[in-house]
Design an enzyme around this catalytic site. Sequence first.
Site, PDB file in Angstrom:
ATOM      1  CB  ALA A   1      -0.917   0.015   1.228  1.00  0.00           C
TER       2      ALA A   1
ATOM      3  CE1 TYR B   1      -3.442   4.875   3.018  1.00  0.00           C
ATOM      4  CE2 TYR B   1      -4.918   5.501   4.807  1.00  0.00           C
ATOM      5  CZ  TYR B   1      -4.088   4.579   4.207  1.00  0.00           C
ATOM      6  OH  TYR B   1      -3.893   3.360   4.809  1.00  0.00           O
TER       7      TYR B   1
END
Length: 293
Positions: A61, A126
């Site tokens: 990620a 995000y």
Amino acid sequence: MSRWLVTGAGGMLGQDLLARLATAGESAAGLDRTALDITDPGAVRTALETHTPDVVVNCAAWTAVDDAEAKEAEALAVNGTGPRVLAEACEASGAVLIQVSTDYVFAGDARMPYGEDDPTAPRSAYGRTKLAGERAVLDTLPETGFVVRTAWLYGAGGGNFVRTMIKLEGIKDTLDVVDDQLGQPTWTGDLADRLVLLGLAALAGTAPAGVYHGTSGGETTWFGFTREIFRLLGADPERVRPTTSEAFVRPAPRPAYSVLGHERWKAAGIEPIRDWRTALAEAFPALVRAERG
């Protein structure tokens, strides 16, 4: 014995997951970001053909929350496109996919724990990119795709809030810590245990596909969390002083409320993660060794 592939294996969750899989007697391969670019379809197909996993767990990620505000396209490639590429490869191979996600997909303004099916409303780049990854997995793999949202992660295998507070306790007389953000500190070891159990249940057909919340029980603020860290260090918790989020302005907004509910685990026959204080006490010696040597 089942076969597992862990992407993002160099991170603290990936490291703990590989350790738990080894303890469980499962066959596992771990690929860090230098070994596998999850946004590259050809590389992902080759990885699955080479390792022939029954379960893929995506720990890879873009986690630089503030940087994502200015680099959302780059973050989306890792957090959104990457999971889609993995999901399409798993669809072709028949593998189960577990995607690790985040509390940032919610608005963070609730007054009671977010349920797995509650509406999402990310307020940061995000959060938006991680939500894109969730949707890619669930849309592509409606029967074999799993999303596990977590928050406030800490572990011995990387930099995190607990290790930072251990370091600062030794060099600061007092610390001002935010007391208006509520969440659930979660040990990567406990989350790794649940990921293993979920993957095995998925293979056995006893875990419904969909969203699960992988956070500790209980709740606290960063201030309360730090006071507990000081207590475990044998330091005076009164050296930790409360402050507000306004004292630490950052590019990306932080959720004021990140408490997640854990109802979905019951459907899989798996116990939710224990209380955060109990987990922190067990994890603490390894965290101190990792930070102080």
